[in-house]
Design a protein around this motif. Structure first.
Motif, PDB file in Angstrom:
ATOM      1  N   SER B 162      16.998 -12.162   5.694  1.00 39.39           N
ATOM      2  CA  SER B 162      15.776 -10.310   5.392  1.00 39.39           C
ATOM      3  C   SER B 162      16.233  -9.988   5.542  1.00 39.39           C
ATOM      4  N   ILE B 163      17.374  -9.514   6.563  1.00 36.78           N
ATOM      5  CA  ILE B 163      17.833  -8.618   6.285  1.00 36.78           C
ATOM      6  C   ILE B 163      18.307  -7.639   5.513  1.00 36.78           C
ATOM      7  N   VAL B 164      18.934  -8.334   4.462  1.00 32.66           N
ATOM      8  CA  VAL B 164      19.755  -8.301   2.810  1.00 32.66           C
ATOM      9  C   VAL B 164      18.295  -7.808   2.211  1.00 32.66           C
ATOM     10  N   HIS B 165      16.931  -8.475   2.057  1.00 30.99           N
ATOM     11  CA  HIS B 165      15.911  -8.464   1.435  1.00 30.99           C
ATOM     12  C   HIS B 165      15.140  -7.163   1.946  1.00 30.99           C
ATOM     13  N   LEU B 166      15.897  -5.840   2.540  1.00 27.77           N
ATOM     14  CA  LEU B 166      15.170  -4.664   3.201  1.00 27.77           C
ATOM     15  C   LEU B 166      15.699  -3.764   1.853  1.00 27.77           C
ATOM     16  N   ALA B 167      17.114  -4.269   1.214  1.00 25.28           N
ATOM     17  CA  ALA B 167      17.309  -3.495   0.050  1.00 25.28           C
ATOM     18  C   ALA B 167      17.078  -3.145  -1.046  1.00 25.28           C
ATOM     19  N   TYR B 168      15.648  -4.519  -1.482  1.00 26.17           N
ATOM     20  CA  TYR B 168      14.692  -4.563  -2.223  1.00 26.17           C
ATOM     21  C   TYR B 168      13.468  -3.713  -1.910  1.00 26.17           C
ATOM     22  N   THR B 169      12.632  -4.290  -0.897  1.00 26.46           N
ATOM     23  CA  THR B 169      11.363  -4.079   0.043  1.00 26.46           C
ATOM     24  C   THR B 169      11.575  -2.541   0.747  1.00 26.46           C
ATOM     25  N   ILE B 170      12.639  -1.941   1.170  1.00 21.10           N
ATOM     26  CA  ILE B 170      12.458  -0.497   2.192  1.00 21.10           C
ATOM     27  C   ILE B 170      11.550   0.833   0.959  1.00 21.10           C
ATOM     28  N   PRO B 171      12.550   0.463  -0.158  1.00 24.41           N
ATOM     29  CA  PRO B 171      12.938   1.163  -1.262  1.00 24.41           C
ATOM     30  C   PRO B 171      11.446   1.851  -1.811  1.00 24.41           C
ATOM     31  N   PHE B 172      10.906   0.094  -1.829  1.00 27.53           N
ATOM     32  CA  PHE B 172       9.419   0.008  -3.037  1.00 27.53           C
ATOM     33  C   PHE B 172       8.946   0.692  -2.126  1.00 27.53           C
ATOM     34  N   ALA B 173       8.773   0.093  -0.710  1.00 28.49           N
ATOM     35  CA  ALA B 173       7.397   0.288   0.147  1.00 28.49           C
ATOM     36  C   ALA B 173       7.634   1.519   0.488  1.00 28.49           C
ATOM     37  N   THR B 174       8.431   2.363   0.157  1.00 31.41           N
ATOM     38  CA  THR B 174       8.360   3.764   0.876  1.00 31.41           C
ATOM     39  C   THR B 174       8.120   4.550   0.564  1.00 31.41           C
ATOM     40  N   TYR B 175       8.266   3.983  -0.645  1.00 29.18           N
ATOM     41  CA  TYR B 175       7.708   5.133  -1.959  1.00 29.18           C
ATOM     42  C   TYR B 175       6.389   4.858  -2.649  1.00 29.18           C
ATOM     43  N   MET B 176       6.025   3.081  -2.784  1.00 29.61           N
ATOM     44  CA  MET B 176       4.455   3.516  -2.951  1.00 29.61           C
ATOM     45  C   MET B 176       3.250   4.240  -1.294  1.00 29.61           C
ATOM     46  N   LEU B 177       4.031   3.605  -0.567  1.00 31.15           N
ATOM     47  CA  LEU B 177       3.287   3.958   0.584  1.00 31.15           C
ATOM     48  C   LEU B 177       3.203   5.682   0.384  1.00 31.15           C
ATOM     49  N   SER B 178       4.686   6.038  -0.214  1.00 29.58           N
ATOM     50  CA  SER B 178       3.891   7.779   0.226  1.00 29.58           C
ATOM     51  C   SER B 178       3.077   8.068  -1.073  1.00 29.58           C
ATOM     52  N   GLY B 179       3.391   7.464  -1.743  1.00 29.54           N
ATOM     53  CA  GLY B 179       1.834   7.928  -2.736  1.00 29.54           C
ATOM     54  C   GLY B 179       0.293   7.312  -1.878  1.00 29.54           C
ATOM     55  N   TYR B 180       0.508   6.670  -1.138  1.00 33.87           N
ATOM     56  CA  TYR B 180      -0.956   6.637  -0.845  1.00 33.87           C
ATOM     57  C   TYR B 180      -1.455   7.450   0.420  1.00 33.87           C
ATOM     58  N   PHE B 181      -0.235   7.757   1.575  1.00 28.88           N
ATOM     59  CA  PHE B 181      -0.522   8.422   2.318  1.00 28.88           C
ATOM     60  C   PHE B 181      -0.723  10.243   1.404  1.00 28.88           C
ATOM     61  N   MET B 182       0.013  10.803   0.103  1.00 23.17           N
ATOM     62  CA  MET B 182      -0.204  11.797  -0.437  1.00 23.17           C
ATOM     63  C   MET B 182      -2.316  11.844  -0.426  1.00 23.17           C
ATOM     64  N   GLY B 183      -2.789  10.213  -1.244  1.00 27.60           N
ATOM     65  CA  GLY B 183      -3.833  10.447  -1.794  1.00 27.60           C
ATOM     66  C   GLY B 183      -4.701  10.845  -0.443  1.00 27.60           C
ATOM     67  N   ILE B 184      -4.246  10.777   0.686  1.00 24.50           N
ATOM     68  CA  ILE B 184      -5.382  10.896   2.020  1.00 24.50           C
ATOM     69  C   ILE B 184      -5.053  11.998   2.269  1.00 24.50           C
ATOM     70  N   PRO B 185      -6.186  13.083   2.641  1.00 25.84           N
ATOM     71  CA  PRO B 185      -6.208  14.326   2.784  1.00 25.84           C
ATOM     72  C   PRO B 185      -5.207  15.087   3.896  1.00 25.84           C
ATOM     73  N   ARG B 186      -4.318  15.955   3.508  1.00 29.95           N
ATOM     74  CA  ARG B 186      -3.892  15.675   5.075  1.00 29.95           C
ATOM     75  C   ARG B 186      -4.529  17.332   5.914  1.00 29.95           C
ATOM     76  N   GLU B 187      -6.126  17.762   5.530  1.00 29.10           N
ATOM     77  CA  GLU B 187      -6.695  18.188   6.474  1.00 29.10           C
ATOM     78  C   GLU B 187      -7.172  16.704   7.631  1.00 29.10           C
ATOM     79  N   LEU B 188      -7.301  15.524   7.728  1.00 32.51           N
ATOM     80  CA  LEU B 188      -7.363  14.810   8.704  1.00 32.51           C
ATOM     81  C   LEU B 188      -6.499  14.726   9.897  1.00 32.51           C
ATOM     82  N   ASP B 189      -5.271  14.822   9.060  1.00 29.85           N
ATOM     83  CA  ASP B 189      -4.712  14.228  10.769  1.00 29.85           C
ATOM     84  C   ASP B 189      -4.093  16.247  10.934  1.00 29.85           C
TER      85      ASP B 189
END
Lengths: 287, 297
Positions: B162-189
């Motif tokens: 499962s640690i090795v699977h992080l080679a698939y999941t971390i880059p993918f999830a980081t990339y997608m989540l940064s997209g989602y976070f960008m969609g949330i107005p930064r004025e809120l935080d």
């Protein structure tokens, strides 16, 4: 000064866990495989540095050329067919009609299934008792050995195409939805036929998406391990032996020659590097 | 005008039928086999007496023979005695995927937030690295990862896998989540920080809850990535007790021939249903997520 340093650390803090894991599962292994390709590792003894000997060896190795050729023979037709199907379905499902939502949802199913499931689906189709030969008989053709020497490559390409086309479809659909309706309207006013609209409005706008999707898919298809491994294991008689499968076989099945296998994998990295560079530039460019 | 509509409708119907056949023939075939009795496994039409026998068999290891039926083991001489039920591999796969997703979500939501909000020297490099890791074909890691895990004694370990699977999941999830976070107005935080929250509190209390649909979507995709891994399981797991589903499925092929089609079909449906259902539940995010991500960067 101290405060600024602290601020910098705070910035990096969020990234550090990810960088830590990526170092372990990606960067160290990459450095390791590069290093390994310059060594010789006799079983049970210390590794010996041998310079480029592994690479000069594979350059004289018929098996290497065969697997390189097979990698291209697998990837290029697969990517081409996926692009055509993906584009056709995207254009089709971009029209308005009843039942479109259902078709759109169902169209990502092959992509949603993990590749190993797709491989098993096609075990059933390619079995001599399976539906593949039945379909041939409908066209009056004789049953064939789908995974036999002659047809193995087209057969595994079909599996890859079936699994991978929705990626193209999704990319193209997103591109199509970004095209403003007015462009088509003004083209109609100028008297363009629907074929001309497709040729002169749709295609040029899809071009950036097209290059990104193609280069990503080309890379993934050339590096595809799962489908060839599960369908044929590289056989019969190396007919479907691609670089990933050759790497695996040399490292884990035939004599555990890790350095030679590494040289196989490393030798294809320049192609990936070009594709990655190209993709990242395209993705950055359209930001 | 009416005539033109009519021919257009015909076109749409023909194209829809072709599309549905193309997608459903492979799927239909395996569903049909899974619910057919053993002797009708290779018939093209659905069996007239559908049965759950194959599912019973893969979970309990036993199946009831119809009166007068000969078991497949007697015909082929091959029995599925090695790990004949799906239970163990199913639990193994679940465990590996859940563990990998848990790690991923913690690590990637932090990193994604960093990429979406912060400006600092070296950020372009960091985001390129993530993107590079995301598009990178993982077969290259097969050899070095095996040697590294051997050295630290983590081969044949589900934790290691499962640690090795992080080679698939971390880059993918980081990339997608940064997209989602960008969609949330930064004025809120930023507003929360003006009100006295620390940056981290603002992230935890404002951005994360707002990104909940994105988090669920990304968690599901990461789960499916880990669930579908063949490469690392193949080279890292030798112990039959630690087999994951893709390895388990290999038992059903003997000399290139399918040994027990009914049981294999039932197993495959089970292994494929989980990702397919998860995907379909979040499918309206797929377009926005993967492709919006891939296309707009």
């Amino acid at each position: 000064m101290n405060l600024r340093l602290l601020k910098r650390l705070d910035d990096w803090f969020y990234l550090l866990p990810a960088l830590f894991f990526l170092t372990f599962v990606l960067i160290i292994p990459l450095v390791y495989i590069f290093a390994l390709s310059f060594y010789k590792m006799p079983l049970g003894r210390e590794a010996v540095f041998i310079g480029f000997a592994n690479f000069t060896r594979i350059l004289k190795d018929a098996l290497f050329y065969k697997s390189l050729k097979n990698t291209f023979l697998y990837a290029f037709p697969a990517v081409g067919i996926k692009a055509v199907i993906g584009l056709a379905v995207a254009v089709f499902l971009n029209q308005k009609f009843r039942g479109r939502g259902f078709l759109r949802a169902i169209s990502i199913l092959p992509w949603a299934l993990p590749p190993f499931i797709c491989a098993v689906l096609f075990w059933f189709i390619y079995d001599y008792r399976g539906i593949g030969n039945f379909l041939l008989s409908l066209f009056g053709l004789k049953p064939i050995h789908w995974l036999g020497f002659e047809y193995a490559m087209p057969s595994i390409i079909l599996v890859n195409v079936w699994h991978g086309w929705p990626f193209f479809y999704l990319g193209f659909l997103a591109g199509l939805q970004a095209i403003p309706e007015e462009l088509y309207e003004s083209a109609s006013i100028d008297g363009a036929s629907s074929w001309q609209k497709f040729l002169y409005v749709t295609l040029p706008i899809l071009k950036p998406v097209f290059w990104i999707v193609c280069s990503l898919s080309l890379m993934w298809t050339m590096g595809d391990f799962v489908i060839p491994k599960m369908m044929t294991g590289g056989g019969p008689a190396d007919a479907t032996l691609t670089i990933p499968i050759a790497t695996y076989k040399i490292a884990f099945l035939l004599g555990l020659n890790y350095p030679l296998a590494s040289a196989y994998a490393v030798s294809i990295l320049p192609i990936f590097a070009i594709l990655i560079f190209f993709t990242l530039r395209q993705m950055g460019g359209s930001q | 005008m009416r005539k033109r509509n009519f021919s257009k409708n015909i076109q749409i119907i023909i194209f829809s039928v072709i599309l549905l056949l193309w997608i459903f023939i492979p799927v239909y075939w395996i569903i049909k086999t899974a619910f057919s009795p053993e002797e009708e496994a290779w018939n093209l039409a659905p069996s007239s007496n559908l049965t759950l026998n194959n599912f019973r068999k893969i979970f309990s290891g036993k199946r009831e023979l119809a009166p007068g039926e000969i078991s497949m083991e007697e015909v082929t001489g091959v029995s599925l005695t090695i790990s004949s039920t799906i239970n163990r591999p199913l639990l193994n796969t679940l465990w590996v995927s859940v563990l990998a997703v848990t790690f991923t979500m913690v690590v990637s939501s932090l990193a994604g937030y960093n990429l979406a909000r912060f400006v600092y020297p070296g950020k372009k490099f960091a985001s390129s690295l993530i993107l590079f890791a995301y598009v990178f074909p993982p077969f290259i890691l097969m050899v070095p990862m095996t040697l590294i895990l051997k050295r630290i004694g983590l081969t044949d370990s589900l934790f290691g896998l499962s640690i090795v699977h992080l080679a698939y999941t971390i880059p993918f999830a980081t990339y997608m989540l940064s997209g989602y976070f960008m969609g949330i107005p930064r004025e809120l935080d930023e507003a929360a920080m003006v009100d006295g929250c620390s940056r981290f509190q603002a992230f935890l209390r404002i951005t994360l809850p707002l990104a909940a649909p994105g988090l669920v979507t990304v968690a599901i995709f990461s789960f499916v990535l880990s669930w579908g891994d063949v490469i690392f399981a193949t080279v890292l797991i030798n112990d039959v007790d630690k087999y994951t589903l893709p390895l388990h499925i290999g038992f059903f092929l003997y000399g290139g021939e399918i040994v027990d089609p009914g049981a294999l079909a039932a197993t495959t449906i089970f292994a494929g249903l989980v990702p397919a259902l998860l995907y379909l539940t979040v499918q309206r995010f797929v377009r926005m997520g993967i492709v919006a991500g891939a296309v707009k960067g």
